[in-house]
Design a protein around this motif. Structure first.
Motif, PDB file in Angstrom:
ATOM      1  N   ASP A 191       0.836  -1.203   0.000  1.00  9.97           N
ATOM      2  CA  ASP A 191       0.000   0.000   0.000  1.00  9.97           C
ATOM      3  C   ASP A 191       0.872   1.255   0.000  1.00  9.97           C
ATOM      4  OD1 ASP A 191      -2.550  -1.125  -0.069  1.00  9.97           O
ATOM      5  OD2 ASP A 191      -2.700  -1.277   2.109  1.00  9.97           O
ATOM      6  N   ARG A 192       1.868   1.264   0.871  1.00 12.85           N
ATOM      7  CA  ARG A 192       2.754   2.423   0.985  1.00 12.85           C
ATOM      8  C   ARG A 192       3.529   2.674  -0.300  1.00 12.85           C
ATOM      9  NH1 ARG A 192       5.234   1.034   6.999  1.00 12.85           N
ATOM     10  NH2 ARG A 192       3.474   1.842   8.228  1.00 12.85           N
ATOM     11  N   ALA A 193       3.798   1.592  -1.045  1.00 11.81           N
ATOM     12  CA  ALA A 193       4.542   1.722  -2.301  1.00 11.81           C
ATOM     13  C   ALA A 193       3.647   2.156  -3.459  1.00 11.81           C
ATOM     14  CB  ALA A 193       5.230   0.402  -2.633  1.00 11.81           C
ATOM     15  N   GLY A 194       2.345   2.285  -3.215  1.00 11.87           N
ATOM     16  CA  GLY A 194       1.443   2.794  -4.246  1.00 11.87           C
ATOM     17  C   GLY A 194       0.701   1.757  -5.047  1.00 11.87           C
ATOM     18  N   PHE A 195       0.765   0.501  -4.620  1.00 11.89           N
ATOM     19  CA  PHE A 195       0.046  -0.549  -5.334  1.00 11.89           C
ATOM     20  C   PHE A 195      -1.393  -0.658  -4.824  1.00 11.89           C
ATOM     21  CE2 PHE A 195       4.476  -1.851  -5.726  1.00 11.89           C
ATOM     22  CZ  PHE A 195       4.561  -2.151  -7.072  1.00 11.89           C
ATOM     23  N   ILE A 196      -2.271  -1.122  -5.681  1.00 12.33           N
ATOM     24  CA  ILE A 196      -3.620  -1.508  -5.273  1.00 12.33           C
ATOM     25  C   ILE A 196      -3.522  -2.951  -4.809  1.00 12.33           C
ATOM     26  CG2 ILE A 196      -6.013  -1.831  -6.031  1.00 12.33           C
ATOM     27  CD1 ILE A 196      -5.290   0.176  -8.341  1.00 12.33           C
ATOM     28  N   VAL A 197      -3.993  -3.250  -3.610  1.00 14.75           N
ATOM     29  CA  VAL A 197      -3.749  -4.561  -3.020  1.00 14.75           C
ATOM     30  C   VAL A 197      -5.060  -5.273  -2.695  1.00 14.75           C
ATOM     31  CG1 VAL A 197      -2.610  -5.825  -1.154  1.00 14.75           C
ATOM     32  CG2 VAL A 197      -1.602  -3.690  -2.003  1.00 14.75           C
ATOM     33  N   LYS A 198      -5.130  -6.541  -3.087  1.00 12.23           N
ATOM     34  CA  LYS A 198      -6.241  -7.415  -2.712  1.00 12.23           C
ATOM     35  C   LYS A 198      -5.673  -8.600  -1.949  1.00 12.23           C
ATOM     36  CE  LYS A 198      -9.216  -6.066  -6.575  1.00 12.23           C
ATOM     37  NZ  LYS A 198     -10.109  -6.529  -7.664  1.00 12.23           N
ATOM     38  N   GLU A 199      -6.505  -9.246  -1.135  1.00  9.75           N
ATOM     39  CA  GLU A 199      -6.038 -10.318  -0.266  1.00  9.75           C
ATOM     40  C   GLU A 199      -6.868 -11.586  -0.418  1.00  9.75           C
ATOM     41  OE1 GLU A 199      -5.180  -9.077   3.904  1.00  9.75           O
ATOM     42  OE2 GLU A 199      -6.137  -7.212   3.269  1.00  9.75           O
ATOM     43  N   ALA A 200      -6.190 -12.718  -0.223  1.00  6.95           N
ATOM     44  CA  ALA A 200      -6.853 -14.019  -0.167  1.00  6.95           C
ATOM     45  C   ALA A 200      -6.124 -14.871   0.853  1.00  6.95           C
ATOM     46  CB  ALA A 200      -6.846 -14.697  -1.529  1.00  6.95           C
ATOM     47  N   SER A 201      -6.882 -15.626   1.648  1.00  8.96           N
ATOM     48  CA  SER A 201      -6.270 -16.448   2.695  1.00  8.96           C
ATOM     49  C   SER A 201      -6.135 -17.912   2.288  1.00  8.96           C
ATOM     50  CB  SER A 201      -7.084 -16.347   3.985  1.00  8.96           C
ATOM     51  OG  SER A 201      -8.422 -16.772   3.770  1.00  8.96           O
ATOM     52  N   THR A 202      -6.678 -18.279   1.131  1.00 11.90           N
ATOM     53  CA  THR A 202      -6.551 -19.645   0.623  1.00 11.90           C
ATOM     54  C   THR A 202      -6.277 -19.614  -0.871  1.00 11.90           C
ATOM     55  OG1 THR A 202      -8.895 -19.920   0.055  1.00 11.90           O
ATOM     56  CG2 THR A 202      -8.233 -20.460   2.323  1.00 11.90           C
ATOM     57  N   GLY A 203      -5.753 -20.732  -1.374  1.00 18.21           N
ATOM     58  CA  GLY A 203      -5.514 -20.818  -2.807  1.00 18.21           C
ATOM     59  C   GLY A 203      -6.787 -20.722  -3.616  1.00 18.21           C
ATOM     60  N   GLU A 204      -7.851 -21.364  -3.114  1.00 15.84           N
ATOM     61  CA  GLU A 204      -9.143 -21.340  -3.817  1.00 15.84           C
ATOM     62  C   GLU A 204      -9.674 -19.908  -3.923  1.00 15.84           C
ATOM     63  OE1 GLU A 204      -8.881 -25.419  -1.802  1.00 15.84           O
ATOM     64  OE2 GLU A 204      -8.284 -23.349  -1.367  1.00 15.84           O
ATOM     65  N   GLU A 205      -9.563 -19.171  -2.821  1.00 12.58           N
ATOM     66  CA  GLU A 205     -10.040 -17.783  -2.823  1.00 12.58           C
ATOM     67  C   GLU A 205      -9.190 -16.931  -3.770  1.00 12.58           C
ATOM     68  OE1 GLU A 205     -10.852 -14.058   0.297  1.00 12.58           O
ATOM     69  OE2 GLU A 205      -9.754 -15.851   0.965  1.00 12.58           O
ATOM     70  N   GLY A 206      -7.895 -17.185  -3.788  1.00 10.37           N
ATOM     71  CA  GLY A 206      -7.015 -16.440  -4.678  1.00 10.37           C
ATOM     72  C   GLY A 206      -7.361 -16.653  -6.141  1.00 10.37           C
ATOM     73  N   ILE A 207      -7.648 -17.902  -6.513  1.00 11.70           N
ATOM     74  CA  ILE A 207      -8.029 -18.199  -7.896  1.00 11.70           C
ATOM     75  C   ILE A 207      -9.337 -17.490  -8.249  1.00 11.70           C
ATOM     76  CG2 ILE A 207      -8.785 -20.044  -9.450  1.00 11.70           C
ATOM     77  CD1 ILE A 207      -6.841 -21.889  -7.912  1.00 11.70           C
ATOM     78  N   ASP A 208     -10.302 -17.512  -7.333  1.00 11.80           N
ATOM     79  CA  ASP A 208     -11.586 -16.844  -7.572  1.00 11.80           C
ATOM     80  C   ASP A 208     -11.393 -15.351  -7.799  1.00 11.80           C
ATOM     81  OD1 ASP A 208     -12.996 -19.193  -7.354  1.00 11.80           O
ATOM     82  OD2 ASP A 208     -13.554 -18.899  -5.249  1.00 11.80           O
ATOM     83  N   ILE A 209     -10.552 -14.713  -6.990  1.00 11.30           N
ATOM     84  CA  ILE A 209     -10.312 -13.276  -7.141  1.00 11.30           C
ATOM     85  C   ILE A 209      -9.617 -12.990  -8.465  1.00 11.30           C
ATOM     86  CG2 ILE A 209      -9.031 -11.302  -6.210  1.00 11.30           C
ATOM     87  CD1 ILE A 209      -9.525 -12.444  -3.414  1.00 11.30           C
TER      88      ILE A 209
END
Length: 228
Positions: A23-41
């Protein structure tokens, strides 16, 4: 930076810490706590770079990497591993990872790695509409597409940059450190094995026999060159 980074990490403390620094470096950040959730996002679109942990419950990072690389060949992937053995790092690279970082890591090092990868992904600053041809290959620099005999070959962002570097300099021998500096950037602090693995992956996609390469030659004691 206008790149969107997806953090896929099951440990809340690490995920939140990484998010704060990105965030501090200026990126837009999204989060996932599992691999399945990451793939969905990722399937929802607009993800440029994935920071991906290996050891997660359910689908592990290797499997997530395979799925993302197959569905989104242009996405950048940095793999996080708690293991320090070379085999774990190399496995991640063989699955299509652009970079890796071993835990525990300095958060500023991760930010530098993400920035380096973001530069490789950035098309906006490259207004070159030219076509580079060395038969049987062709590179469309604007669309960042690579062709062999007019058939498109899907390359990762890092593989594309290496192929472009070679085709722009046929016959020139590049040291591994030179390739690191040009493709990964001067602020990259990883080891040169990452070059060898990416060359091996690139050969497997463009050579008829990757164990006996025709196009990307090994220059023993130096590095690699594109046969002119």
């Amino acid at each position: 930076m206008d790149k969107t980074v997806l953090i896929v990490e099951d440990e809340d403390s690490i995920r939140k810490f990484v998010k704060i620094n990105l965030d501090r470096a200026g990126f837009i950040v999204k989060e996932a706590s599992t691999g399945e959730e990451g793939i969905d996002i990722a399937r929802q679109g607009e993800i440029d770079i994935v920071v991906l942990d290996i050891m997660m419950p359910g689908i592990d990072g290797y499997e997530v990497c395979k799925i993302l690389r197959k569905e989104f060949p242009d996405i950048g992937i940095i793999m996080l591993t708690a293991k320090s053995q070379d085999i774990d790092k190399i496995m991640g690279l063989e699955y299509g990872t652009d970079d890796y970082l071993t835990k525990p890591f300095n958060p500023m090092e991760l930010v530098l790695r993400v920035k380096s990868l973001a530069r490789r992904l950035d098309v906006a600053d490259d207004d070159d509409h030219s076509i580079l041809v060395i038969k049987p290959f062709k590179i469309d620099k604007y669309s960042r597409k690579f062709f062999k005999e007019d058939q498109e070959i899907e390359l990762t962002p890092t593989e594309y940059q290496i192929a472009k570097l070679f085709m722009e300099n046929p016959g020139r021998a590049f040291k591994r450190d030179e390739i690191l500096n040009i493709v990964w950037g001067y602020d990259f602090v990883g080891d040169s094995k990452i070059v060898d693995v990416n060359i091996r992956r690139l050969r497997s996609k463009i050579e008829l026999d990757s164990s006996n390469p025709t196009y990307i030659e090994t220059v023993w004691g130096i590095g690699y060159r594109w046969k002119s």
